[in-house]
Design an enzyme around this catalytic site. Structure first.
Site, short mmCIF file in Angstrom:
data_model
loop_
_atom_site.label_atom_id
_atom_site.label_comp_id
_atom_site.label_asym_id
_atom_site.label_seq_id
_atom_site.Cartn_x
_atom_site.Cartn_y
_atom_site.Cartn_z
N HIS A 7 0.83 -1.20 0.00
CA HIS A 7 0.00 0.00 0.00
C HIS A 7 0.87 1.26 0.00
O HIS A 7 2.04 1.22 0.32
CB HIS A 7 -0.98 0.04 1.18
N HIS A 79 4.01 7.11 3.78
CA HIS A 79 4.93 5.99 3.62
C HIS A 79 4.46 5.05 2.52
O HIS A 79 3.32 5.12 2.07
CB HIS A 79 5.11 5.22 4.94
N GLU A 130 7.64 1.04 5.08
CA GLU A 130 7.10 -0.01 5.95
C GLU A 130 7.32 -1.35 5.28
O GLU A 130 7.13 -1.47 4.06
CB GLU A 130 5.59 0.24 6.15
CO CO Z 1 1.05 1.34 6.33
#
Ligand code: CO
Length: 134
Positions: A7, A79, A130
């Site tokens: 994502h 992020h 991440e």
């Molecule tokens: Co995230």
């Protein structure tokens, strides 16, 4: 080591207003808000087929995205999340190559119920990364 883009996360000051933009203006399906107190955020996800968009709103006093929103009042890209097969092996490899893992290096459970870690943006072209164990 690096797998799919899971994502892209966008920090927002008002999650319900941002969700309405995606739902009503862009015609997307938005999940119900999910509070993640351990991460200091409330999140929703929008599945766009080849990846997801995560909208993040601060939760609690010491939200890690509060400073970001102080600098970016209308929100912004926060992020990117990549999948890895083995998060501990990925962490060890990154640390050995000099990359900084945020926190104490112990994975936390993320929004998808899977272990996640964050990597220092200064080591990755100014982008907070991440990692999520797929
Ligand atoms: Co995230």
């Amino acid at each position: 080591m690096l797998g799919r883009l899971n994502h892209v996360a966008i920090a927002v000051p008002d999650l319900s207003a941002a969700s309405a933009v995606y739902r009503d203006t862009l015609g997307a399906r938005v999940t119900e808000p999910q509070a993640l107190p351990e991460h200091g955020v409330t999140v929703v996800f929008i599945d766009v087929g080849n990846t997801k968009i995560e909208l993040l709103e601060p939760l609690g006093e010491n939200s890690p995205i509060a400073a970001f929103l102080a600098k970016n009042a209308s929100g912004g890209m926060h992020h990117v999340c990549y999948e890895v097969e083995d998060i501990l092996a990925a962490r060890d490899r990154l640390k050995a190559s000099g990359a900084r893992v945020l926190g104490d290096g112990t994975p936390k459970i993320g929004a998808h119920g899977k272990p996640v870690l964050f990597l220092h943006p200064k080591d990755f072209q100014g982008t907070l990364v991440e990692l999520e164990q797929a």
